[in-house]
Design a protein around this motif. Structure first.
Motif, PDB file in Angstrom:
ATOM      1  N   UNK A   1       0.832  -1.203   0.000  1.00  0.00           N
ATOM      2  CA  UNK A   1       0.000   0.000   0.000  1.00  0.00           C
ATOM      3  C   UNK A   1       0.869   1.255   0.000  1.00  0.00           C
ATOM      4  N   UNK A   2       1.959   1.254   0.784  1.00  0.00           N
ATOM      5  CA  UNK A   2       2.862   2.406   0.814  1.00  0.00           C
ATOM      6  C   UNK A   2       3.391   2.713  -0.578  1.00  0.00           C
ATOM      7  N   UNK A   3       3.783   1.670  -1.298  1.00  0.00           N
ATOM      8  CA  UNK A   3       4.328   1.848  -2.649  1.00  0.00           C
ATOM      9  C   UNK A   3       3.293   2.495  -3.566  1.00  0.00           C
ATOM     10  N   UNK A   4       2.059   1.996  -3.538  1.00  0.00           N
ATOM     11  CA  UNK A   4       1.042   2.506  -4.454  1.00  0.00           C
ATOM     12  C   UNK A   4       0.602   3.918  -4.080  1.00  0.00           C
ATOM     13  N   UNK A   5       0.492   4.212  -2.784  1.00  0.00           N
ATOM     14  CA  UNK A   5       0.087   5.561  -2.385  1.00  0.00           C
ATOM     15  C   UNK A   5       1.188   6.581  -2.661  1.00  0.00           C
ATOM     16  N   UNK A   6       2.432   6.174  -2.493  1.00  0.00           N
ATOM     17  CA  UNK A   6       3.546   7.067  -2.847  1.00  0.00           C
ATOM     18  C   UNK A   6       3.589   7.309  -4.358  1.00  0.00           C
ATOM     19  N   UNK A   7       3.171   6.295  -5.103  1.00  0.00           N
ATOM     20  CA  UNK A   7       3.173   6.415  -6.563  1.00  0.00           C
ATOM     21  C   UNK A   7       2.208   7.496  -7.035  1.00  0.00           C
ATOM     22  N   UNK A   8       1.088   7.678  -6.302  1.00  0.00           N
ATOM     23  CA  UNK A   8       0.132   8.720  -6.671  1.00  0.00           C
ATOM     24  C   UNK A   8       0.351   9.996  -5.854  1.00  0.00           C
ATOM     25  N   UNK A   9       1.483   9.997  -5.094  1.00  0.00           N
ATOM     26  CA  UNK A   9       1.869  11.183  -4.308  1.00  0.00           C
ATOM     27  C   UNK A   9       0.790  11.611  -3.326  1.00  0.00           C
ATOM     28  N   UNK A  10       0.093  10.630  -2.764  1.00  0.00           N
ATOM     29  CA  UNK A  10      -0.973  10.936  -1.816  1.00  0.00           C
ATOM     30  C   UNK A  10      -0.438  11.559  -0.532  1.00  0.00           C
ATOM     31  N   UNK A  11       0.758  11.118  -0.114  1.00  0.00           N
ATOM     32  CA  UNK A  11       1.290  11.567   1.167  1.00  0.00           C
ATOM     33  C   UNK A  11       1.593  13.063   1.197  1.00  0.00           C
ATOM     34  N   UNK A  12       1.673  13.699   0.012  1.00  0.00           N
ATOM     35  CA  UNK A  12       1.983  15.125  -0.046  1.00  0.00           C
ATOM     36  C   UNK A  12       0.735  15.997  -0.098  1.00  0.00           C
ATOM     37  N   UNK A  13      -0.431  15.368  -0.098  1.00  0.00           N
ATOM     38  CA  UNK A  13      -1.679  16.133  -0.187  1.00  0.00           C
ATOM     39  C   UNK A  13      -2.302  16.218   1.192  1.00  0.00           C
ATOM     40  N   UNK A  14      -2.612  17.394   1.636  1.00  0.00           N
ATOM     41  CA  UNK A  14      -3.161  17.573   2.977  1.00  0.00           C
ATOM     42  C   UNK A  14      -4.659  17.320   2.986  1.00  0.00           C
ATOM     43  N   UNK A  15      -5.156  16.787   4.059  1.00  0.00           N
ATOM     44  CA  UNK A  15      -6.586  16.552   4.286  1.00  0.00           C
ATOM     45  C   UNK A  15      -7.173  15.569   3.269  1.00  0.00           C
ATOM     46  N   UNK A  16      -6.570  14.390   3.192  1.00  0.00           N
ATOM     47  CA  UNK A  16      -7.099  13.347   2.314  1.00  0.00           C
ATOM     48  C   UNK A  16      -8.174  12.540   3.013  1.00  0.00           C
ATOM     49  N   UNK A  17      -9.037  11.955   2.203  1.00  0.00           N
ATOM     50  CA  UNK A  17      -9.993  10.956   2.669  1.00  0.00           C
ATOM     51  C   UNK A  17      -9.854   9.737   1.774  1.00  0.00           C
ATOM     52  N   UNK A  18      -9.699   8.573   2.386  1.00  0.00           N
ATOM     53  CA  UNK A  18      -9.558   7.331   1.621  1.00  0.00           C
ATOM     54  C   UNK A  18     -10.771   6.448   1.899  1.00  0.00           C
ATOM     55  N   UNK A  19     -11.449   6.059   0.830  1.00  0.00           N
ATOM     56  CA  UNK A  19     -12.578   5.152   0.930  1.00  0.00           C
ATOM     57  C   UNK A  19     -12.089   3.776   0.493  1.00  0.00           C
ATOM     58  N   UNK A  20     -12.104   2.828   1.423  1.00  0.00           N
ATOM     59  CA  UNK A  20     -11.579   1.493   1.155  1.00  0.00           C
ATOM     60  C   UNK A  20     -12.730   0.555   0.813  1.00  0.00           C
ATOM     61  N   UNK A  21     -12.595  -0.167  -0.302  1.00  0.00           N
ATOM     62  CA  UNK A  21     -13.571  -1.201  -0.644  1.00  0.00           C
ATOM     63  C   UNK A  21     -13.334  -2.404   0.250  1.00  0.00           C
ATOM     64  N   UNK A  22     -14.308  -2.742   1.034  1.00  0.00           N
ATOM     65  CA  UNK A  22     -14.183  -3.852   1.982  1.00  0.00           C
ATOM     66  C   UNK A  22     -14.767  -5.119   1.375  1.00  0.00           C
ATOM     67  N   UNK A  23     -13.942  -6.161   1.170  1.00  0.00           N
ATOM     68  CA  UNK A  23     -14.472  -7.408   0.628  1.00  0.00           C
ATOM     69  C   UNK A  23     -15.347  -8.127   1.628  1.00  0.00           C
ATOM     70  N   UNK A  24     -16.143  -9.068   1.141  1.00  0.00           N
ATOM     71  CA  UNK A  24     -17.023  -9.840   2.011  1.00  0.00           C
ATOM     72  C   UNK A  24     -16.203 -10.735   2.931  1.00  0.00           C
ATOM     73  N   UNK A  25     -16.766 -11.022   4.097  1.00  0.00           N
ATOM     74  CA  UNK A  25     -16.160 -12.010   4.976  1.00  0.00           C
ATOM     75  C   UNK A  25     -15.188 -11.472   6.002  1.00  0.00           C
TER      76      UNK A  25
END
Length: 333
Positions: free
Chosen positions: A81-105
């Motif tokens: 996850x760290x690799x993919x979020x760094x790839x989209x430079x998410x860590x440099x954007x202030x006040x993010x909201x992440x919506x996670x798709x939760x699988x069944x079970x």
């Protein structure tokens, strides 16, 4: 007012998606890590790992941090996850909201751990939306807070069937049998029937291009290449397409059975709604030739296959998250 951005994240057994609210796919890469066990170092993640696996010296192994839709290796999931979020430079954007798709079970402990994990590496407000709810909102069915929908998500490592009604999960069933197990059944068939060892990529190609579970399909000869189990030498054989149906029959039956079992958990009124409005099939395995027709015949209800399950999911995640803002989705937090 601080800049606010909402990002969607789907952690899958086979692939990971990171996307924005305008249907912009930022990341769509394999959920795999190439790990050197001799130096205890990561050589590649995602597409890079996929491309180098099998082409490196001994000691480099593929690691899939998620197995059957559940986090199997916490540390490696963190790296993924760290690799993919760094790839989209998410860590440099202030006040993010992440919506996670939760699988069944996922149980409550696994859900809490997933949220804690994402929050710790992204410093973002984190929300959970059930994957089946997102698919229902993103589908072409007339789904709303006051109308039920049944979604069968047939993925890579897990098949699940969920009944959604009044913005909540009414019932769900799941089994750790899906696309990967169909591939394994194909490999097992050739190993014992022809003494031929074929690779994972070959079995997946056979499944996608030639396998069918339809009652009526065109039979034709198919050539496959692999390694002779006895001599260890390269070997090519020609077989009939119908043999693939035989190879995967028992595995497909298990997937259909989990859909059937969900009907036993819901009220007659909801069964009526599904029979009138139909069942949604989504996920890569839903594209298996003839599967939708087979499900229709066995359940006596219309079936809608998501033509673009990724697009449906992306659209539905943010529709569902807006309902969450309004307090509409009770299960999402």
């Amino acid at each position: 007012m601080p800049y606010k951005k909402r990002i969607g994240l789907k952690l899958g057994t086979v692939n990971t998606l990171v996307f924005r609210e305008n249907n912009d796919i930022l990341v769509h890469e394999p959920s795999i890590i190439a790990y050197n066990i001799q130096t205890n170092s990561i050589l590649g993640v995602g597409e890079v790992a996929r491309d180098i696996i099998g082409r490196t010296p001994p000691g480099v192994i593929p690691i899939q941090p998620l197995q059957d839709g559940v986090i199997a290796d916490l540390d490696m999931t963190l790296n993924l996850v760290t690799y993919f979020l760094e790839k989209v430079k998410l860590s440099k954007i202030y006040k993010n909201e992440i919506v996670i798709c939760m699988p069944a079970g996922l149980n409550s402990v696994e859900r809490s751990e997933l949220m804690r994990l994402i929050s710790s590496i992204s410093r973002a407000n984190t929300y959970l939306v059930h994957e089946s709810v997102a698919t229902a909102y993103g589908s072409e069915l007339e789904f709303s807070m006051h109308k039920g929908a049944m979604v069968a998500d047939l993925g890579g490592g897990k098949s699940s069937c969920t009944m959604v009604s009044c913005g909540d999960i009414v019932a769900e069933s799941s089994i750790k049998v899906a696309g990967k197990q169909i591939d394994a059944a194909i490999r097992k068939y050739f190993k014992y029937q022809y003494r031929l060892v074929i690779g994972e990529l070959t079995s997946e190609i056979l499944k996608i291009k030639h396998a069918s579970v339809a009652n009526n399909f065109k039979n034709y000869p198919v050539t496959v290449r692999g390694r002779d189990l006895v001599t260890g030498l390269p070997k090519a054989i020609t077989f009939e397409r119908a043999e693939l149906q035989l190879a995967i029959a028992a595995t497909v039956d298990k997937i259909i059975d989990v859909i059937k079992s969900t009907f036993a958990l819901i009220s007659p009124d909801l069964v009526y709604e599904v029979m009138m409005d139909g069942l949604i099939l989504t996920g890569g395995t839903a594209q298996l030739n003839g599967l939708a027709q087979r499900v229709e015949q066995e359940l006596c209800c219309p079936v809608q296959v998501a033509n673009n399950p990724i697009s449906n999911l992306v659209k539905g995640v943010f529709v569902a998250s807006r309902e969450l803002d309004l307090g509409g989705i009770k299960h999402a937090l």
